[in-house]
Design a protein around this motif. Structure first.
Motif, PDB file in Angstrom:
ATOM      1  N   LYS A 209      -6.256   4.825   2.509  1.00  0.00           N
ATOM      2  CA  LYS A 209      -5.775   4.558   1.143  1.00  0.00           C
ATOM      3  C   LYS A 209      -6.835   3.723   0.421  1.00  0.00           C
ATOM      4  CE  LYS A 209      -0.938   4.642   2.582  1.00  0.00           C
ATOM      5  NZ  LYS A 209       0.258   3.823   2.901  1.00  0.00           N
TER       6      LYS A 209
ATOM      7  N   TRP B  74       0.820  -1.222   0.000  1.00  0.00           N
ATOM      8  CA  TRP B  74       0.000   0.000   0.000  1.00  0.00           C
ATOM      9  C   TRP B  74       0.854   1.272   0.000  1.00  0.00           C
ATOM     10  CZ3 TRP B  74      -5.136   0.143  -0.797  1.00  0.00           C
ATOM     11  CH2 TRP B  74      -5.832  -1.062  -0.733  1.00  0.00           C
TER      12      TRP B  74
ATOM     13  N   GLU C  55      -8.538   1.573  -3.140  1.00  0.00           N
ATOM     14  CA  GLU C  55      -8.226   0.598  -4.193  1.00  0.00           C
ATOM     15  C   GLU C  55      -7.737   1.281  -5.466  1.00  0.00           C
ATOM     16  OE1 GLU C  55      -8.224  -2.655  -4.433  1.00  0.00           O
ATOM     17  OE2 GLU C  55      -8.881  -3.086  -2.366  1.00  0.00           O
TER      18      GLU C  55
ATOM     19  N   ARG D 258      -2.821   1.325   6.110  1.00  0.00           N
ATOM     20  CA  ARG D 258      -3.891   1.695   5.186  1.00  0.00           C
ATOM     21  C   ARG D 258      -4.681   2.890   5.695  1.00  0.00           C
ATOM     22  NH1 ARG D 258      -8.128  -1.954   2.361  1.00  0.00           N
ATOM     23  NH2 ARG D 258      -8.499   0.096   1.414  1.00  0.00           N
TER      24      ARG D 258
END
Ligand SMILES: O=C(O)CCC(=O)C(=O)O
Ligand SMILES: [Fe+2]
Length: 767
Positions: free
Chosen positions: A737, A669, A739, A695
């Motif tokens: 964060k 990520w 996709e 994330r």
């Protein structure tokens, strides 16, 4: 009278009463006695019985048509009493009335109006005289006097027309009515409805010297105002000192006109008289006049009158831009802009389209615009700089006056195209010295005048004209206000002619001057300029066709174009990318291809080498730019390959190495943080972004900090969602964060694969 010359002029014109063309007065019955042979003295009011006896003495009245004298009861139906049977006696009041009438008709006081008895008429019920104009029986005859004797009657109105207006006069039973009118007025007597209408008509003769009329005196005073206006330096606002005297005076008339309806002969109401006076004054002062149409915008500080009565009306009216003009109370005039948009010369004719913005010191008006009804208005609520403002637009006719020797400068400022044509005429007539002098007179306003006009059209004219001046400096001055991107293929031969005539050093300076406005970094904001770059191959073809001077000129144009384009695009090729920037780079493909194609045509090796070098810039963004350019090249006229081929090869290599990068692991990520800010917040943000494991990030942060982080994320289009949890103090900024991080990279990969396939196929690049 106080104030500036132009204020006095406006005041004089405002006071000038326009002379009447017909006037009316009454006298007592006792002021006139009439005796008729065979009837004796008439008793006033004239009785039915006397009227019948009077008719008995008369014959059908004739009327003149051309050379003939006719009787036709369809045209004129009235009885005329032989004039030698009639004797009148007036008191002195008659003379006094004639003097008043003389004044009201605008005739000078030292002249005399002498009545010359013409006929006695009796209109019985039903009789009339249709519309006609009296023939001038005597050189000194200026008009007609109709005296209606006291008698009981209805109808029989005397209608007198002048300048489209009709005045109506009736007789009286108890008074002697007198109507005097100018000989050029058409008039008629309507049918008498009851009773008898009895009149005496006189020719009005003017004796004495009428040349120094009141109008003449006024024109003299106005001329003195004009002399002073054109001789007095302008005092600038805000202690700005003194400037040269004005070169024009625009006097605003009161009525609204359209461009089509603009004509000296169609001026309305008082406008016509004022314009005529001003023309007479201008003539005395050695000035020229034109009749113009002024577009006026005024911005007022205004109060919504509804807001004053808060308690009652506040809820009735929603805020609206569409101004119901009457609803506002004007406070101060903040700004006023007056531009002349059309004009017609002193001889009339079709209005010419022009554009001339006036300074305050060049304008006079008897009625301020605020006293007229605007054709549009717009209200704007509180905007910061000012309180509430009301914009109003007016369209007024204006008589524009300038000293005869300033005619060229005035016309040139209003229409640079006209000026260039005039210079051309002088040159063709072999009058080059005069043309140079005239061109020098343009210096004070030339730049502004050209820049506010249709430059594309003007440039062609200018290029065609300046060679004949045979003066490098004046030629450069006239061409200075234009921009390089106005050049089109049609200009090529004239431009190259100039290079040959004035030399390449002169041309180099001119082209640099023309691109002076191309500030670095403005690339993204000039779609027009990008379009022009895309069209460079056509321009260069035209330049190259003219020979070796054309080649040099084309190369200079390309150097400047490339310098600006590369300067604008280079900073965007490195650093993290964003969707917005990607799109922008793709849009630059066409202009890039345009420059390259033209450079290959013109053999501009330096440009080509530098372009190939740009293709090797760090960062994957360059792939977008180059593939867009290569794709656009297909839509441009046959490219020669040089430059494009090298770029294609470099680009393919670039894509291959990008595709060779390992793909992002499904649990990675990490995001490359945006560059540019080194503050603590950005350091914290950067650490979060870079961390492949993290994330989400719950970040307690005060408002200013949250705003900074929001802005950064949005600007760099990071795949990060930001929300504010409104609990505790400070609130918490929650970053997540998304996709999209994986999605965007997948898309880039797909695009790269497609581009590579296209490149290898179309550009024959070995796989
Ligand atoms: O009778 C009148 O009022 C006017 C007569 C007239 O127009 C004329 O005699 O020419
Ligand atoms: Fe008449």
């Amino acid at each position: 009278m106080p104030g500036t010359a132009r204020e006095r002029l406006a005041e004089l014109l405002g006071e000038a009463k326009s002379p009447a063309s017909s006037v009316y007065r009454k006298l007592f019955m006792a002021d006139l006695s009439v005796a008729v042979d065979g009837l004796g003295p008439l008793q006033f009011p004239v009785s039915e019985e006397q009227a019948i006896r009077l008719r008995g003495l008369g014959h059908r009245a004739r009327f003149g048509r051309g050379e003939q004298t006719l009787t036709d009861p369809e045209v004129r139906d009235t009885w005329e009493i032989p004039k030698d049977l009639v004797r009148m006696e007036w008191t002195d009041a008659f003379k006094a009335v004639l003097e008043v009438m003389r004044d009201e008709l605008g005739l000078p006081p030292h002249c005399e109006l002498t009545p010359d008895f013409h006929s006695m008429l009796v209109y019985e019920t039903g009789q009339f005289f249709v519309t006609h104009q009296d023939s001038e029986k005597d050189d000194s005859m200026v008009g007609t006097l109709v005296v209606t004797l006291p008698s009981a009657h209805t109808g029989g109105e005397l209608l007198i027309e002048h300048r489209g207006q009709t005045a109506e006069y009736r007789g009286s039973k108890v008074a002697v009515s007198l109507v005097a009118f100018y000989a050029d007025c058409r008039h008629q007597v309507l049918p008498v409805k009851t009773g008898n209408r009895i009149t005496l008509t006189y020719n009005l003769l003017l004796t004495g010297d009428s040349s120094a009329s009141a109008e003449d005196t006024l024109a003299g005073e106005l001329a003195a105002c004009l002399d002073e206006h054109f001789a007095t330096p302008v005092t600038l606002a805000y202690g700005g000192g003194q400037a040269d005297p004005p070169t024009r005076l625009a006097y605003l008339l009161d009525h609204e006109y359209t461009a089509r309806g603009l004509s000296w002969s169609r001026l309305k109401g008082a406008d016509a008289d004022r314009a005529a006076l001003l023309r007479a004054a201008a003539d005395k002062a050695g000035c020229d006049v034109v009749l113009a149409l002024a577009e006026i915008q005024e911005t007022w500080d205004a109060i919504d009158s509804d807001e004053e009565d808060y308690d009652y009306d506040d809820y009735l009216e929603e805020d609206s831009d569409e101004a119901d003009d009457g609803q506002y109370v004007l406070q101060d005039l903040i700004d006023s802009d007056i531009t002349l948009a059309h004009w017609v010369g002193p001889g009339g004719g079709q209005p010419e389209e022009i554009s001339l913005t006036l300074r305050d010191a060049e304008v006079a008006a008897t009625t301020p615009s605020a006293g007229l009804t605007p054709y549009a208005s717009e209200y704007e609520g509180y905007m910061g700089n000012y309180g509430n403002t009301l914009d109003r637009w007016y369209r007024r006719a204006a008589v524009v006056v300038w000293p005869r020797n300033q005619g060229f400068a005035n016309r040139a400022q209003a229409s640079p195209a006209w000026a260039l044509d005039e210079l051309g005429k002088m040159i063709r007539a072999g009058d080059v010295t005069n043309a140079r002098d005239a061109a020098q007179a343009l210096v004070p306003f030339w730049d502004a005048a050209v820049r506010s006009g249709p430059q594309d059209e003007l440039l062609g004219r200018a290029l065609g004209t300046v060679k004949g001046l045979d003066d490098a400096e004046t030629a450069a001055m006239l061409l200075h206000p234009f921009q390089l991107e106005r050049l089109v293929p049609d200009h090529a031969s004239a431009l190259v002619d100039l290079a040959a005539h004035y030399g390449q050093t002169w041309m180099a300076a001119l082209l640099r001057d023309w691109s002076e406005a191309w500030r670095p970094g403005t690339l993204g904001y000039s779609p027009e300029l990008l379009e022009w770059l895309s069209g460079l191959p056509q321009l260069c073809t035209a330049l190259l066709a003219t020979g070796s001077e054309g080649v040099t000129t084309a190369r200079r144009v390309l150097d400047l174009s490339w310098e600006w384009f590369a300067g604008g695009v280079r900073p965007s090729l490195t650093g993290p990318s964003s969707n917005g920037q990607d799109e922008w780079l793709a849009d630059l493909g066409r202009p890039f291809a345009g420059i390259l194609t033209a450079a290959a045509q013109a053999g501009s090796d330096a440009v080509l080498d530098d372009a190939v070098k740009l293709g090797h810039a760090d960062g994957d963004q360059v792939i977008l730019l180059v593939t867009a350019a290569l794709r656009a090249a297909g839509t441009l006229p046959a490219h020669t390959g040089r430059g494009f081929d090298e770029l294609a090869v470099g680009c393919a290599e670039r894509i291959r190495s990008s595709l060779a990068q390992p793909q992002r692991a499904p649990d990675d990520w990490s995001i490359e943080p945006p560059t540019g800010c080194a503050c603590d917040l950005c350091a914290t943000l950067g650490a979060f972004l870079r961390d492949p494991k993290r994330r989400t990030f719950a970040w307690p942060l005060a408002k200013a900090g949250r705003a900074h982080v929001h802005a950064l994320i949005d600007m760099a289009e990071l795949p990060v969602r930001h929300e504010t949890r409104r609990q505790g103090r400070p609130y918490t900024l929650v970053l997540t964060k998304t996709e999209a991080l994986f999605e965007r990279e997948r898309l880039a990969r797909t695009r790269n694969e497609a581009d590579l396939a296209w490149l290898t196929k179309t550009w024959k690049i070995p796989v």
